[in-house]
Every structure is written in structure tokens, then in C-alpha cells.
Design a protein around this motif. Structure first.
Motif, PDB file in Angstrom:
ATOM      1  N   TYR A  33       0.738  -1.146  -0.079  1.00 27.97           N
ATOM      2  CA  TYR A  33      -0.059   0.105   0.076  1.00 27.97           C
ATOM      3  C   TYR A  33       0.926   1.362   0.150  1.00 27.97           C
ATOM      4  N   TYR A  35       0.312   5.123   1.609  1.00 28.74           N
ATOM      5  CA  TYR A  35      -0.318   6.107   2.279  1.00 28.74           C
ATOM      6  C   TYR A  35       0.220   7.481   2.220  1.00 28.74           C
ATOM      7  N   GLN A  37       0.558  10.833   4.527  1.00 32.91           N
ATOM      8  CA  GLN A  37       0.316  11.581   5.912  1.00 32.91           C
ATOM      9  C   GLN A  37       0.759  12.981   5.697  1.00 32.91           C
ATOM     10  N   LYS A  41      -0.796  15.643   9.938  1.00 32.31           N
ATOM     11  CA  LYS A  41      -1.066  14.171  10.452  1.00 32.31           C
ATOM     12  C   LYS A  41      -2.300  13.254   9.760  1.00 32.31           C
ATOM     13  N   LEU A  42      -2.961  13.711   8.901  1.00 31.05           N
ATOM     14  CA  LEU A  42      -3.999  13.064   8.312  1.00 31.05           C
ATOM     15  C   LEU A  42      -3.493  11.894   7.411  1.00 31.05           C
ATOM     16  N   LEU A  43      -3.810  10.757   7.773  1.00 34.09           N
ATOM     17  CA  LEU A  43      -3.269   9.514   7.016  1.00 34.09           C
ATOM     18  C   LEU A  43      -4.263   9.273   6.308  1.00 34.09           C
ATOM     19  N   ILE A  45      -5.304   6.449   2.671  1.00 34.07           N
ATOM     20  CA  ILE A  45      -4.692   5.468   1.568  1.00 34.07           C
ATOM     21  C   ILE A  45      -4.589   6.117   0.176  1.00 34.07           C
ATOM     22  N   VAL A  56      -6.578  -1.015  -5.612  1.00 31.92           N
ATOM     23  CA  VAL A  56      -7.241   0.308  -5.232  1.00 31.92           C
ATOM     24  C   VAL A  56      -6.605   1.471  -5.479  1.00 31.92           C
ATOM     25  N   GLU A  58      -7.331   5.249  -4.847  1.00 37.54           N
ATOM     26  CA  GLU A  58      -8.408   5.961  -4.000  1.00 37.54           C
ATOM     27  C   GLU A  58      -8.582   7.651  -4.718  1.00 37.54           C
ATOM     28  N   LEU A  90       4.000   7.010   3.070  1.00 34.48           N
ATOM     29  CA  LEU A  90       4.337   5.808   4.006  1.00 34.48           C
ATOM     30  C   LEU A  90       3.800   4.670   3.302  1.00 34.48           C
ATOM     31  N   THR A 101      -2.707  -7.270  10.024  1.00 34.63           N
ATOM     32  CA  THR A 101      -1.751  -6.240  10.304  1.00 34.63           C
ATOM     33  C   THR A 101      -1.034  -5.610   9.352  1.00 34.63           C
ATOM     34  N   GLN A 102      -1.222  -4.493   9.133  1.00 36.79           N
ATOM     35  CA  GLN A 102      -0.138  -3.616   8.202  1.00 36.79           C
ATOM     36  C   GLN A 102       0.783  -3.290   8.756  1.00 36.79           C
ATOM     37  N   PHE A 104       4.342  -0.763   8.474  1.00 38.96           N
ATOM     38  CA  PHE A 104       4.533   0.504   7.647  1.00 38.96           C
ATOM     39  C   PHE A 104       6.150   0.397   7.584  1.00 38.96           C
ATOM     40  N   GLY A 105       6.413   1.005   6.466  1.00 40.78           N
ATOM     41  CA  GLY A 105       8.059   1.548   6.351  1.00 40.78           C
ATOM     42  C   GLY A 105       8.029   2.818   7.371  1.00 40.78           C
ATOM     43  N   PRO A 106       9.234   3.506   7.135  1.00 43.11           N
ATOM     44  CA  PRO A 106       9.708   4.617   7.804  1.00 43.11           C
ATOM     45  C   PRO A 106       9.100   6.041   7.293  1.00 43.11           C
TER      46      PRO A 106
ATOM     47  N   TYR B  36      -3.557   2.103  15.906  1.00 43.94           N
ATOM     48  CA  TYR B  36      -2.325   2.137  15.553  1.00 43.94           C
ATOM     49  C   TYR B  36      -1.644   3.347  16.410  1.00 43.94           C
ATOM     50  N   ALA B  43       7.519   4.867  12.395  1.00 48.88           N
ATOM     51  CA  ALA B  43       6.250   4.744  11.516  1.00 48.88           C
ATOM     52  C   ALA B  43       5.246   4.223  12.232  1.00 48.88           C
ATOM     53  N   TYR B  89      -4.000   6.597  16.091  1.00 49.98           N
ATOM     54  CA  TYR B  89      -5.029   6.415  15.115  1.00 49.98           C
ATOM     55  C   TYR B  89      -6.036   5.238  15.237  1.00 49.98           C
TER      56      TYR B  89
END
Lengths: 113, 111
Positions: A33, A35, A37, A41-43, A45, A56, A58, A90, A101-102, A104-106, B36, B43, B89
Motif C-alpha cells: 500500500y 498512504y 500523511q 497528520k491525516l493519514l 490510503i 485500489v 483512491e 508511507l 496487520t499492516q 509500515f515503513g519509515p 495504530y 512509523a 489512530y
């Protein structure tokens, strides 16, 4: 080490330029995926890929184009960046199920001047 | 469409006090819910997720109960620690299993 890796960590560019971000996961997952941000800080997809196939999209502007060479890699290209593209991008991966579970990378922080 | 609402943008607590972060959702089906946590310059990572049965998920002292009648999945902890300071979140698993996140709650725990 099994994880999600992203390059670069940080990128500064000017309006109108093209940028590319890379993501690799060594977790053996089928689904990846992107994402976004934003500064508040709105996250949100952007894209989802399953085994190299786009699943997908979006309603992301057409200047964004993801690409996957295999199920472990997912890249993101932005053709002509705009100021509102400044954000942290992200990458995440999962086994693809609803309860999986997803991971996430840094993130890649993009600043558009 | 699917959406998640977190009403508190900022929560500041004194160490040792209980934590409760609100999360409500809208969906046309019965989605799975997640919390999360994202510490500064890190992250996001999974804190806990709803089960398919009525079990209450718990992790690191945090727990949350899915209430389908009120469409809520509030996060709770009995005693806040300084290390709990982070951005939290709430999210639901939507179509094709992508995550739809709430706007996040920044929790600051003070000594």
C-alpha cells in the motif's frame, strides 16, 4: 531482518519536477500500500497492490503513478509535483486479509518548494 | 462510505491517570477496527485490533471493546505512562482491506 524499507528518507524538490520513491518489503506479503500523511497528520490510503496488480486507487491525481515489479516492491512516481504534495509517503504491506496487520515503513518525507 | 471519527485532537494527562481515547465509525457492514500508534519520527505500528468474537483485545496495558450498537471502539488504559506519549489512530478495514484512518489523537503524558 524482515521489515518494510523505503528510500529516500527525505527529498526536497521544486514545483513541476518529477520524483520517485521506492519501497521494498521482506515480510513475504502479497499486498502493499501507499498512504499519504499530510502536515496535519491525516493519514489517507492512496493505492493498494496485490501481487503486482493495482487493486485500489483512491481518487488520487493522475500525476501520481505507482508501479510494482514484483510483490516485494512498490514504487511511486509523481510526474509534476505541486506544493500540496508535500507530505510523508508511507509504504505498508500485509498478508492482505481484512484482519491482517499492516506493517509500515519509515516513510519518505517530500518537501515541494 | 466508510469513515472513522476521533473527536479529540489533543489529550494531555498526568502520569498514572486513566486514558480513554474515543473512536466511532460509520460503515455499511461490520468492519474490523484497529488502533495504530505512531511515536515521534517513527512509523505507525499496530497496537491492537478487534476480534471476530466478543473477546477484548489487549496490548501493553491498552484495551478496546468493539460496540456494534454504538459503532464505537474506544481505547482505554488504567494508568498512563510517560512512554505512552504518541499519536494514536483508530482505523477500520474497508473495501479490499485498505485502512481508513481517523484524524488521530495526540496523547501527551506529563510527569
Amino acid at each position: 531482518e524482515t521489515a518494510v524499507f523505503q528510500t529516500p528518507n527525505y527529498h526536497v524538490t521544486q514545483v513541476g519536477n518529477e520524483v520517485s520513491f521506492n519501497c521494498k518489503q521482506t515480510l513475504g506479503h502479497d499486498t502493499m500500500y501507499w498512504y499519504k500523511q499530510d502536515s496535519k497528520k491525516l493519514l489517507k490510503i492512496m493505492f493498494s497492490y496485490n501481487n503486482k496488480q493495482l487493486i485500489v486507487n483512491e481518487t488520487v491525481p493522475r500525476r501520481f503513478s505507482p508501479q510494482s515489479s514484483d510483490k516485494a516492491h512498490l514504487n511511486l512516481r509523481i510526474k509534476s509535483v505541486e506544493p500540496e504534495d508535500s507530505a510523508v509517503y508511507l509504504c505498508a504491506s500485509s498478508a492482505g486479509g481484512a484482519l491482517d496487520t499492516q506493517y509500515f515503513g519509515p516513510g519518505t518525507r517530500l518537501l515541494v518548494l | 462510505g466508510d469513515s472513522v471519527t476521533q473527536t479529540e485532537g489533543l489529550v494531555t494527562l498526568t502520569e498514572g491517570l486513566p486514558v480513554m481515547l474515543n473512536c466511532t465509525y460509520q460503515s455499511t457492514y461490520s468492519p474490523f477496527l484497529f488502533w495504530y500508534v505512531q511515536h515521534l519520527n517513527e512509523a505507525p505500528k499496530l497496537l491492537l485490533k478487534s476480534f471476530t468474537d466478543n473477546k477484548r483485545p489487549e496490548h501493553q496495558g491498552f484495551h478496546a471493546t468493539l460496540h456494534k450498537s454504538s459503532s464505537s471502539f474506544h481505547l482505554q488504559k488504567s494508568s498512563a505512562q510517560l512512554s505512552d506519549s504518541a499519536l494514536y489512530y483508530c482505523a477500520l478495514s474497508g473495501n479490499y482491506n485498505v485502512l481508513y484512518f481517523g484524524s488521530g489523537t495526540k496523547l501527551t503524558v506529563e510527569p
